[in-house]
Design an enzyme around this catalytic site. Structure first.
Site, PDB file in Angstrom:
ATOM      1  N   SER A 130       0.847  -1.185   0.000  1.00  0.00           N
ATOM      2  CA  SER A 130       0.000   0.000   0.000  1.00  0.00           C
ATOM      3  C   SER A 130       0.882   1.234   0.000  1.00  0.00           C
ATOM      4  CB  SER A 130      -0.904  -0.003   1.240  1.00  0.00           C
ATOM      5  OG  SER A 130      -1.706   1.152   1.286  1.00  0.00           O
ATOM      6  N   ASP A 285      12.765   3.971 -10.143  1.00  0.00           N
ATOM      7  CA  ASP A 285      12.327   3.710  -8.771  1.00  0.00           C
ATOM      8  C   ASP A 285      12.809   2.326  -8.337  1.00  0.00           C
ATOM      9  OD1 ASP A 285      11.158   4.542  -6.441  1.00  0.00           O
ATOM     10  OD2 ASP A 285       9.119   4.012  -7.005  1.00  0.00           O
TER      11      ASP A 285
END
Length: 514
Positions: A130, A285
């Site tokens: 999340s 990333d």
């Protein structure tokens, strides 16, 4: 248009959070910080209980999702935020409490205008991850394939738009002050930040990036990008193949599974170099949470919301800079900075070469195990002010990813040296791309292009000269009314206090930008 008072209230709120985490202390103590800003930093922290050691990562986490992304950007700039703050911000985890499953179900069914069960026969209501923009659930499609389903947080696009609007406003006010703020180009940095974020918010763009990267890396057997299920992908939902593997951060588990840590670290570094230098399109990333190792040793990447691009000429210069620094050819590295127009022409090439030598020689004299890409970047950033080098926003993602990849590779193999691993790749790429054969091929190709463009060149010769540098043209910037410096003396009394408070609060977040 959002009123200045609204922006100022937001900045004051964020500044208060920074103060509670001790994150304004560095700004307050910096010799270059204006006296008025120092005073207002003291006001912002009045009554707060601050930790002895500033926790920048926790401060940005507390402010919200957009601040988390901004903090990750600031982690690439140790020259602006300082080495201590940069190291702390690198620990910033892009993780938030998950959205309840019922809201996720609604988001999926709204995106596809169909019940969830018509798309997936199994769907785990508990997310496996999340983050600030989306969360990921494990599922099985109606045709029996195991997949990961990434669902955007409801309303997150509006929240990001609101916060970035204030970043842009504050950056404009800051840049209007002139001096160091102008060199750091905060408006362009925020403009790039907005584009990166908008791409990340559109999951179709992320899916397209993953597909493009998979095509670029098809010839690298040690690196994998999961396939996209386009029938179950929209701007708010993305479905891709499930990756069975060990998270790359679980070193002990990797060793227990029999993986070769030295080979894994080298494969990761070379995968990054292939993307950044050979392809000019890289996963920006590449932190530990986004990399997995499959049973056969293949490194599988996920989360392609942030991608970087470098044009062909900039990649030539990048490869030559890396190679020149490792071989001690500082004169050539200096020449490249002038050719790329990173350093203004009124400076002296020889003096810049000497400054580069001061950065490179101490590192070249150290044991191989002590060398660091991060340290090299810190040293290079340290001389930017002396030579009026403006921030190059198009290289921020590259700088961030280089440091990130080195961190993961070092975690896998503490003895690795990025220069040792990357040297052969860079040398071979330079030989292939800049050697005699490549020069001949490029010459033939360019001659053909030139012949085809002669009519247009004659008509628009003035647009062809002077030769541009490596940086792409600056993006169009929004027209933001300034509360100072706009020549409207009649409105000064309304905004005098707002100017001081806005400058201080804006500095608390944006004076670090580069």
């Amino acid at each position: 248009m959002t009123r200045p008072a609204t922006h100022i209230l937001r900045l004051l709120k964020w500044g208060r959070v920074l103060a509670r985490h001790g994150a304004l202390r560095g700004i307050e103590s910096a010799p270059t910080t204006p006296i008025g800003v120092k005073r207002l930093c003291r006001i912002a922290r009045f009554g707060t209980v601050q930790p002895k050691t500033p926790d920048y990562a926790a401060a940005f986490q507390a402010i919200g999702p957009a601040a988390v992304k901004l903090g990750q950007t600031l982690a690439t700039r140790p020259d602006i935020v300082g080495e201590e703050a940069a190291r702390n911000l690198l620990t910033l985890q892009d993780a938030l409490a998950p959205v309840p499953f019922e809201r996720i179900r609604q988001e999926i069914e709204l995106a596809f205008e169909a019940p969830l069960e018509t798309l997936y026969i199994e769907f785990d209501p508990v997310p496996v991850g999340s983050a600030s923009i989306a969360q990921v659930h494990r599922a099985v499609t109606t045709d029996g394939r195991k997949v990961a389903v990434k669902v955007r947080r409801p309303g997150i696009d509006k929240q990001f738009a609101r916060d970035i609007d204030t970043y842009e406003w504050a950056a404009a006010q800051l840049e209007a002050l002139g001096g160091e703020a102008t060199r750091l180009r905060p408006r362009e940095v925020i403009a790039n930040f907005r584009r990166w974020t908008l791409r990340e918010l559109d999951l179709r763009r992320e899916a397209a990036s993953a597909s493009e990267l998979a095509d670029a890396m098809v010839g690298v057997p040690t690196y994998e990008v999961p396939a996209i299920d386009w029938d179950r992908t929209t701007s708010r939902v993305m479905t891709l193949d499930w990756i069975d593997g060990i998270k790359i951060s679980h070193r002990d588990a990797l060793i227990a599974a029999g993986h070769d840590m030295e080979a894994l670290s080298a494969n990761l570094v070379n995968a990054f170099l292939r993307q950044a230098i050979a392809e000019g399109f890289f996963h920006a990333d590449m932190h530990q949470g986004n990399l997995f190792v499959k049973a056969d040793g293949t490194i599988a990447a996920v989360d392609f919301g942030i991608m970087g691009r470098i044009n062909r000429q900039a990649r030539y210069w990048l490869a030559e800079i890396l190679y020149g620094l490792t071989t001690g050819n500082y004169r050539r590295v200096a020449e490249i900075h002038f050719e790329a127009q990173y350093v203004p022409d009124y400076h002296n090439v020889e003096e810049f070469a000497t400054a580069l030598r001061a950065v490179g020689e101490p590192m070249r004299g150290k044991p191989v195990s002590d060398l660091s890409v991060g340290q090299m970047l810190d040293g290079l950033f340290a001389i930017t002010r002396d030579f009026d080098m403006q921030t190059q926003p198009h290289l921020l993602l590259l700088q961030k990813t280089m440091v990130m990849v080195e961190g993961v590779a070092t975690m896998l193999n503490p003895k690795i040296n990025m220069w040792d691993v990357s040297g052969p790749f860079v040398q071979e790429w330079i030989r292939d791309e800049l050697g005699p054969e490549a020069a001949l091929a490029d010459g033939i190709r360019e001659q053909g292009k030139t012949l085809a463009l002669i009519p247009d060149i004659i008509r628009r010769l003035d647009a062809q000269l002077p030769r541009k540098g490596a940086a792409p043209p600056a993006p169009p910037l929004p027209d933001i009314p300034l509360i100072v410096g706009n020549g409207k003396r009649s409105t000064w009394w309304r905004y005098a206090l707002a100017t001081l408070v806005g400058a201080a609060a804006g500095a608390g977040i944006l004076n670090w930008l580069g």
